[in-house]
Write a protein that holds these residues in place. Structure first.
Motif, PDB file in Angstrom:
ATOM      1  N   GLN A 142       0.856  -1.188   0.000  1.00 53.25           N
ATOM      2  CA  GLN A 142       0.000   0.000   0.000  1.00 53.25           C
ATOM      3  C   GLN A 142       0.894   1.240   0.000  1.00 53.25           C
ATOM      4  OE1 GLN A 142      -3.333   0.139  -0.343  1.00 53.25           O
ATOM      5  NE2 GLN A 142      -3.163  -2.048  -0.658  1.00 53.25           N
ATOM      6  N   SER A 143       1.195   1.741  -1.156  1.00 52.33           N
ATOM      7  CA  SER A 143       2.082   2.893  -1.268  1.00 52.33           C
ATOM      8  C   SER A 143       1.433   4.176  -0.762  1.00 52.33           C
ATOM      9  CB  SER A 143       2.529   3.076  -2.714  1.00 52.33           C
ATOM     10  OG  SER A 143       1.410   3.249  -3.565  1.00 52.33           O
ATOM     11  N   GLU A 144       0.098   4.233  -0.751  1.00 52.11           N
ATOM     12  CA  GLU A 144      -0.587   5.437  -0.263  1.00 52.11           C
ATOM     13  C   GLU A 144      -0.270   5.696   1.198  1.00 52.11           C
ATOM     14  OE1 GLU A 144      -2.931   3.628  -3.577  1.00 52.11           O
ATOM     15  OE2 GLU A 144      -2.117   2.860  -1.699  1.00 52.11           O
ATOM     16  N   VAL A 145      -0.128   4.636   1.975  1.00 46.86           N
ATOM     17  CA  VAL A 145       0.194   4.780   3.400  1.00 46.86           C
ATOM     18  C   VAL A 145       1.588   5.366   3.561  1.00 46.86           C
ATOM     19  CG1 VAL A 145       0.547   3.511   5.553  1.00 46.86           C
ATOM     20  CG2 VAL A 145      -1.336   2.888   4.030  1.00 46.86           C
ATOM     21  N   VAL A 146       2.535   4.894   2.766  1.00 43.42           N
ATOM     22  CA  VAL A 146       3.901   5.412   2.808  1.00 43.42           C
ATOM     23  C   VAL A 146       3.908   6.880   2.386  1.00 43.42           C
ATOM     24  CG1 VAL A 146       6.249   5.167   1.893  1.00 43.42           C
ATOM     25  CG2 VAL A 146       4.872   3.119   2.381  1.00 43.42           C
ATOM     26  N   LEU A 147       3.207   7.183   1.298  1.00 45.48           N
ATOM     27  CA  LEU A 147       3.124   8.566   0.829  1.00 45.48           C
ATOM     28  C   LEU A 147       2.510   9.465   1.896  1.00 45.48           C
ATOM     29  CD1 LEU A 147       3.419  10.736  -1.368  1.00 45.48           C
ATOM     30  CD2 LEU A 147       1.186  10.024  -2.239  1.00 45.48           C
ATOM     31  N   PRO A 163       3.729   2.888 -25.662  1.00 46.31           N
ATOM     32  CA  PRO A 163       3.673   4.331 -25.380  1.00 46.31           C
ATOM     33  C   PRO A 163       2.274   4.792 -24.953  1.00 46.31           C
ATOM     34  CG  PRO A 163       4.887   3.939 -27.407  1.00 46.31           C
ATOM     35  CD  PRO A 163       4.267   2.631 -27.006  1.00 46.31           C
ATOM     36  N   VAL A 164       1.247   4.259 -25.575  1.00 48.10           N
ATOM     37  CA  VAL A 164      -0.129   4.613 -25.210  1.00 48.10           C
ATOM     38  C   VAL A 164      -0.430   4.103 -23.810  1.00 48.10           C
ATOM     39  CG1 VAL A 164      -2.560   4.217 -25.786  1.00 48.10           C
ATOM     40  CG2 VAL A 164      -0.896   4.648 -27.605  1.00 48.10           C
ATOM     41  N   PHE A 165      -0.071   2.849 -23.549  1.00 49.56           N
ATOM     42  CA  PHE A 165      -0.247   2.249 -22.231  1.00 49.56           C
ATOM     43  C   PHE A 165       0.418   3.110 -21.162  1.00 49.56           C
ATOM     44  CE2 PHE A 165       1.746  -0.207 -18.875  1.00 49.56           C
ATOM     45  CZ  PHE A 165       0.672  -0.904 -18.330  1.00 49.56           C
ATOM     46  N   LEU A 166       1.668   3.453 -21.395  1.00 53.58           N
ATOM     47  CA  LEU A 166       2.447   4.204 -20.412  1.00 53.58           C
ATOM     48  C   LEU A 166       1.823   5.572 -20.136  1.00 53.58           C
ATOM     49  CD1 LEU A 166       5.012   3.571 -18.837  1.00 53.58           C
ATOM     50  CD2 LEU A 166       6.294   4.789 -20.584  1.00 53.58           C
ATOM     51  N   ALA A 167       1.383   6.262 -21.161  1.00 53.61           N
ATOM     52  CA  ALA A 167       0.794   7.587 -20.991  1.00 53.61           C
ATOM     53  C   ALA A 167      -0.498   7.530 -20.173  1.00 53.61           C
ATOM     54  CB  ALA A 167       0.540   8.227 -22.351  1.00 53.61           C
ATOM     55  N   ILE A 168      -1.380   6.600 -20.518  1.00 52.87           N
ATOM     56  CA  ILE A 168      -2.667   6.521 -19.820  1.00 52.87           C
ATOM     57  C   ILE A 168      -2.463   6.099 -18.370  1.00 52.87           C
ATOM     58  CG2 ILE A 168      -4.877   5.299 -19.712  1.00 52.87           C
ATOM     59  CD1 ILE A 168      -4.770   5.151 -22.797  1.00 52.87           C
ATOM     60  N   VAL A 169      -1.622   5.103 -18.146  1.00 57.28           N
ATOM     61  CA  VAL A 169      -1.381   4.627 -16.786  1.00 57.28           C
ATOM     62  C   VAL A 169      -0.699   5.705 -15.942  1.00 57.28           C
ATOM     63  CG1 VAL A 169      -0.060   2.936 -15.440  1.00 57.28           C
ATOM     64  CG2 VAL A 169      -1.410   2.189 -17.397  1.00 57.28           C
ATOM     65  N   ALA A 170       0.248   6.428 -16.509  1.00 55.45           N
ATOM     66  CA  ALA A 170       0.930   7.485 -15.758  1.00 55.45           C
ATOM     67  C   ALA A 170      -0.050   8.568 -15.313  1.00 55.45           C
ATOM     68  CB  ALA A 170       2.055   8.089 -16.601  1.00 55.45           C
ATOM     69  N   VAL A 171      -0.981   8.933 -16.168  1.00 53.08           N
ATOM     70  CA  VAL A 171      -1.998   9.929 -15.798  1.00 53.08           C
ATOM     71  C   VAL A 171      -2.845   9.413 -14.635  1.00 53.08           C
ATOM     72  CG1 VAL A 171      -4.120  11.044 -16.593  1.00 53.08           C
ATOM     73  CG2 VAL A 171      -2.071  11.092 -18.025  1.00 53.08           C
ATOM     74  N   ALA A 172      -3.264   8.146 -14.723  1.00 49.12           N
ATOM     75  CA  ALA A 172      -4.094   7.561 -13.665  1.00 49.12           C
ATOM     76  C   ALA A 172      -3.341   7.513 -12.335  1.00 49.12           C
ATOM     77  CB  ALA A 172      -4.553   6.165 -14.068  1.00 49.12           C
ATOM     78  N   LYS A 173      -2.102   7.093 -12.381  1.00 47.23           N
ATOM     79  CA  LYS A 173      -1.305   6.971 -11.158  1.00 47.23           C
ATOM     80  C   LYS A 173      -1.023   8.345 -10.557  1.00 47.23           C
ATOM     81  CE  LYS A 173      -0.799   2.516 -11.898  1.00 47.23           C
ATOM     82  NZ  LYS A 173      -0.972   1.416 -10.987  1.00 47.23           N
ATOM     83  N   ALA A 174      -0.686   9.321 -11.388  1.00 43.05           N
ATOM     84  CA  ALA A 174      -0.417  10.673 -10.889  1.00 43.05           C
ATOM     85  C   ALA A 174      -1.662  11.274 -10.246  1.00 43.05           C
ATOM     86  CB  ALA A 174       0.081  11.563 -12.031  1.00 43.05           C
ATOM     87  N   ALA A 175      -2.808  11.061 -10.858  1.00 45.50           N
ATOM     88  CA  ALA A 175      -4.060  11.591 -10.304  1.00 45.50           C
ATOM     89  C   ALA A 175      -4.345  10.989  -8.935  1.00 45.50           C
ATOM     90  CB  ALA A 175      -5.215  11.323 -11.265  1.00 45.50           C
ATOM     91  N   ARG A 176      -4.098   9.697  -8.790  1.00 42.24           N
ATOM     92  CA  ARG A 176      -4.326   9.044  -7.506  1.00 42.24           C
ATOM     93  C   ARG A 176      -3.424   9.624  -6.427  1.00 42.24           C
ATOM     94  NH1 ARG A 176      -2.901   3.268  -6.309  1.00 42.24           N
ATOM     95  NH2 ARG A 176      -1.100   3.757  -7.552  1.00 42.24           N
ATOM     96  N   TYR A 177      -2.134   9.780  -6.716  1.00 42.36           N
ATOM     97  CA  TYR A 177      -1.211  10.298  -5.707  1.00 42.36           C
ATOM     98  C   TYR A 177      -1.460  11.776  -5.417  1.00 42.36           C
ATOM     99  CZ  TYR A 177       1.232   5.873  -5.836  1.00 42.36           C
ATOM    100  OH  TYR A 177       1.541   4.547  -5.752  1.00 42.36           O
ATOM    101  N   PHE A 178      -1.868  12.511  -6.425  1.00 40.88           N
ATOM    102  CA  PHE A 178      -2.227  13.909  -6.185  1.00 40.88           C
ATOM    103  C   PHE A 178      -3.450  13.979  -5.273  1.00 40.88           C
ATOM    104  CE2 PHE A 178      -4.303  17.949  -7.045  1.00 40.88           C
ATOM    105  CZ  PHE A 178      -3.247  18.826  -6.826  1.00 40.88           C
ATOM    106  N   ALA A 179      -4.412  13.092  -5.471  1.00 35.41           N
ATOM    107  CA  ALA A 179      -5.602  13.048  -4.616  1.00 35.41           C
ATOM    108  C   ALA A 179      -5.218  12.718  -3.176  1.00 35.41           C
ATOM    109  CB  ALA A 179      -6.608  12.035  -5.155  1.00 35.41           C
ATOM    110  N   VAL A 180      -4.271  11.816  -2.980  1.00 36.35           N
ATOM    111  CA  VAL A 180      -3.802  11.496  -1.622  1.00 36.35           C
ATOM    112  C   VAL A 180      -3.203  12.742  -0.974  1.00 36.35           C
ATOM    113  CG1 VAL A 180      -2.101  10.183  -0.280  1.00 36.35           C
ATOM    114  CG2 VAL A 180      -3.446   9.037  -2.051  1.00 36.35           C
TER     115      VAL A 180
END
Length: 145
Positions: free
Chosen positions: A24-29, A120-137
């Motif tokens: 659970q990386s959110e807890v560490v963050l 490249p498409v995979f990486l771009a979409i996943v990076a946006v999703a992951k960044a949004a989650r950590y920004f929300a935390v």
């Protein structure tokens, strides 16, 4: 650079939490954010890069596993793979925006590899999703919402 071990620990936790391992990386963050010894934007960046690379490892695993599908020892039945393929085809690559979700996100990134989603498409979409989650935390931690 100060706090290399802490940032490295966050990167590792984020990477591992994107795999099938129970992290659970959110807890560490959250812990690093509330300590106020670190720059919040750098914590989000490190967590995003680690988690995105963990998902990229899943994508690669999916690509590699696909070649063994016909083998008798292969752990997933063809019917199960077909259902996952149909689901992915129905909702498309944009379903990767759900890659941050527990229990759903990791298999989704593996299926994207099996179905040969362009990296490249995979990486771009996943990076946006992951960044949004950590920004929300971070936003919830600091009361920005």
């Amino acid at each position: 650079m100060n706090h290399v071990l802490e940032y490295g620990g966050l990167f590792l936790a984020a990477f591992l939490s994107a795999t099938v391992l129970p992290f659970q990386s959110e807890v560490v963050l959250f812990g690093l954010l509330v300590s106020e010894h670190y720059q919040w934007w750098l914590l989000i960046l490190v967590a995003t890069v680690g988690n995105t690379l963990g998902s990229a490892a899943n994508w690669l695993l999916g690509r590699l596993l696909a070649q063994f599908e016909g083998r008798p020892w292969f752990p997933v039945k063809r019917e199960t793979i077909k259902r996952a393929e149909d689901w992915y085809h129905r909702y498309g690559r944009w379903s990767l925006l759900l890659s941050w979700l527990p229990f759903i996100g990791d298999p989704l990134t593996i299926v994207a590899g099996v179905l040969r989603e362009p990296f490249p498409v995979f990486l771009a979409i996943v990076a946006v999703a992951k960044a949004a989650r950590y920004f929300a935390v971070a936003a919830l931690t600091f009361g920005w919402f």
